[in-house]
Design a protein around this motif. Structure first.
Motif, PDB file in Angstrom:
ATOM      1  N   ARG A   1       4.906  -6.823   9.333  1.00  0.00           N
ATOM      2  CA  ARG A   1       4.352  -5.648   8.664  1.00  0.00           C
ATOM      3  C   ARG A   1       5.521  -4.724   8.331  1.00  0.00           C
ATOM      4  NH1 ARG A   1       0.843  -0.864  11.578  1.00  0.00           N
ATOM      5  NH2 ARG A   1       0.154   0.233   9.684  1.00  0.00           N
TER       6      ARG A   1
ATOM      7  N   ASP B   1       8.166  -9.385   1.491  1.00  0.00           N
ATOM      8  CA  ASP B   1       7.215  -9.682   2.557  1.00  0.00           C
ATOM      9  C   ASP B   1       7.584 -10.976   3.277  1.00  0.00           C
ATOM     10  OD1 ASP B   1       5.855  -7.435   1.848  1.00  0.00           O
ATOM     11  OD2 ASP B   1       4.187  -8.457   0.867  1.00  0.00           O
TER      12      ASP B   1
ATOM     13  N   THR C   1       0.840  -1.192   0.000  1.00  0.00           N
ATOM     14  CA  THR C   1       0.000   0.000   0.000  1.00  0.00           C
ATOM     15  C   THR C   1       0.875   1.241   0.000  1.00  0.00           C
ATOM     16  OG1 THR C   1      -1.736  -1.156   1.243  1.00  0.00           O
ATOM     17  CG2 THR C   1      -1.818   1.248   1.215  1.00  0.00           C
TER      18      THR C   1
ATOM     19  N   PRO D   1       5.879  -5.057  13.389  1.00  0.00           N
ATOM     20  CA  PRO D   1       6.310  -3.933  12.552  1.00  0.00           C
ATOM     21  C   PRO D   1       7.814  -3.948  12.311  1.00  0.00           C
ATOM     22  CG  PRO D   1       4.901  -3.192  14.360  1.00  0.00           C
ATOM     23  CD  PRO D   1       5.315  -4.602  14.667  1.00  0.00           C
TER      24      PRO D   1
ATOM     25  N   SER E   1       3.313  -3.026   3.876  1.00  0.00           N
ATOM     26  CA  SER E   1       2.833  -4.310   3.377  1.00  0.00           C
ATOM     27  C   SER E   1       2.860  -5.321   4.502  1.00  0.00           C
ATOM     28  CB  SER E   1       3.700  -4.807   2.206  1.00  0.00           C
ATOM     29  OG  SER E   1       5.022  -5.065   2.645  1.00  0.00           O
ATOM     30  N   GLY E   2       1.945  -6.287   4.434  1.00  0.00           N
ATOM     31  CA  GLY E   2       1.895  -7.367   5.400  1.00  0.00           C
ATOM     32  C   GLY E   2       1.249  -6.966   6.710  1.00  0.00           C
ATOM     33  N   THR E   3       1.149  -7.933   7.608  1.00  0.00           N
ATOM     34  CA  THR E   3       0.574  -7.709   8.931  1.00  0.00           C
ATOM     35  C   THR E   3       1.436  -8.435   9.965  1.00  0.00           C
ATOM     36  OG1 THR E   3      -0.871  -9.649   8.726  1.00  0.00           O
ATOM     37  CG2 THR E   3      -1.780  -7.523   8.055  1.00  0.00           C
ATOM     38  N   GLY E   4       1.439  -7.889  11.170  1.00  0.00           N
ATOM     39  CA  GLY E   4       2.168  -8.537  12.251  1.00  0.00           C
ATOM     40  C   GLY E   4       3.228  -7.635  12.839  1.00  0.00           C
TER      41      GLY E   4
ATOM     42  N   GLU F   1       1.238   5.835  11.430  1.00  0.00           N
ATOM     43  CA  GLU F   1       0.633   4.542  11.122  1.00  0.00           C
ATOM     44  C   GLU F   1       0.293   3.741  12.375  1.00  0.00           C
ATOM     45  OE1 GLU F   1      -0.310   3.387   7.998  1.00  0.00           O
ATOM     46  OE2 GLU F   1       0.019   5.540   7.717  1.00  0.00           O
TER      47      GLU F   1
ATOM     48  N   THR G   1       8.820 -12.953  15.523  1.00  0.00           N
ATOM     49  CA  THR G   1       7.412 -12.801  15.119  1.00  0.00           C
ATOM     50  C   THR G   1       6.507 -13.697  15.964  1.00  0.00           C
ATOM     51  OG1 THR G   1       7.729 -14.512  13.426  1.00  0.00           O
ATOM     52  CG2 THR G   1       8.003 -12.215  12.766  1.00  0.00           C
TER      53      THR G   1
END
Length: 268
Positions: free
Chosen positions: A48, A43, A2, A23, A18-21, A84, A268
């Motif tokens: 994230r 990614d 994004t 940072p 991009s991604g999630t989780g 963010e 993670t």
């Protein structure tokens, strides 16, 4: 991925998420952009990744604030993370991005959960001699029209030496002369090459976060010795020696990605 426009004072900057989780703020090198990061830090599951193209890099405008500095770029990147909603994070970067990451880790130790310093160009002192070619490139840009400036740098002793001994470094530098705004780029190159992370050895030795340092040979701008010295200074840091970009780019990228993935997995 994004794209997220971000404005700080009068500089219209471009961010990417991009991604999630977990940072991960990961910053590019001098003259680079998000694409440089995406090549070596793609990614990862549970991560994230955030990247802010520094002032005058990629799609980010330079703004009017001067001088450019590693400290300013670090402040911009953290402000983007704040916008963010990111609190604790892993911070990393390549070359100039490594200096930005080191500064953030030292200045905000309670916020940083991990640190990645890839192909570092600075140790602790400002204006390392290895970055002198960037200062010379900036001087050439200021002295002549673009085509003449490019030819003059290519024909200079520094240009000829880099072309012969470090073609990858030379390709990066000579490519700068095709930028659309050489006046702003000259300011960026001269200011940043004359700057430093603003961190001393004692501060680096006091870091207490998991740290990965990535280095390789055949690089006059990013000597392996600099990576080795940083890894020896930061307690518990792991040094990953990977193939050079110059002689084995596919192997370099693969090893770079693997080292980052192995480092991030337990976080993670």
């Amino acid at each position: 991925m994004t794209r997220i426009p971000f404005t700080r004072d009068d500089a219209a900057l471009q961010g990417y998420v991009s991604g999630t989780g977990l940072p991960l703020l990961y910053q590019h090198g001098l003259g680079g952009a998000e694409a440089q990061v995406a090549e070596t830090v793609p990614d990862h599951p549970g991560v994230r990744r955030l990247t802010l193209e520094c002032r005058g890099h990629g799609a980010s405008r330079p703004g009017t604030r001067r001088p450019f500095s590693i400290g300013l770029f670090a402040e911009d990147a953290l402000a983007f993370c704040d916008a963010e909603g990111v609190g604790d994070l892993v911070v990393g970067g390549t070359s100039m991005g490594a200096a930005i990451a080191l500064r953030i880790a030292v200045r905000h130790p309670g916020r940083v959960r991990g640190l990645i310093l890839a192909r570092p160009a600075w140790l602790f002192a400002a204006a390392p001699e290895t970055l002198r070619p960037y200062v010379e490139a900036a001087a050439a840009m200021r002295a002549a029209a673009p085509a003449a400036a490019k030819a003059a740098f290519a024909a200079s002793p520094t240009g000829r030496r880099l072309a012969a001994e470090a073609p990858d470094n030379y390709a990066s530098l000579i490519g700068f002369f095709d930028a659309p705004d050489l006046a702003a780029l000259a300011d960026i190159l001269a200011d940043i090459a004359g700057d430093g992370p603003g961190v001393d050895r004692q501060e680096a030795a006091a870091l207490a976060v998991p740290t990965l340092v990535i280095g390789h040979g055949e690089d006059l701008v990013h000597p392996l010795a600099t990576a080795e010295a940083l890894a020896a200074t930061i307690p518990g840091a792991r040094l990953a020696r990977i193939p050079s970009k110059q002689s084995a780019r596919p192997a370099h990228v693969a090893a770079f990605r693997a080292a980052v993935a192995d480092f991030l997995a337990p976080l993670t």
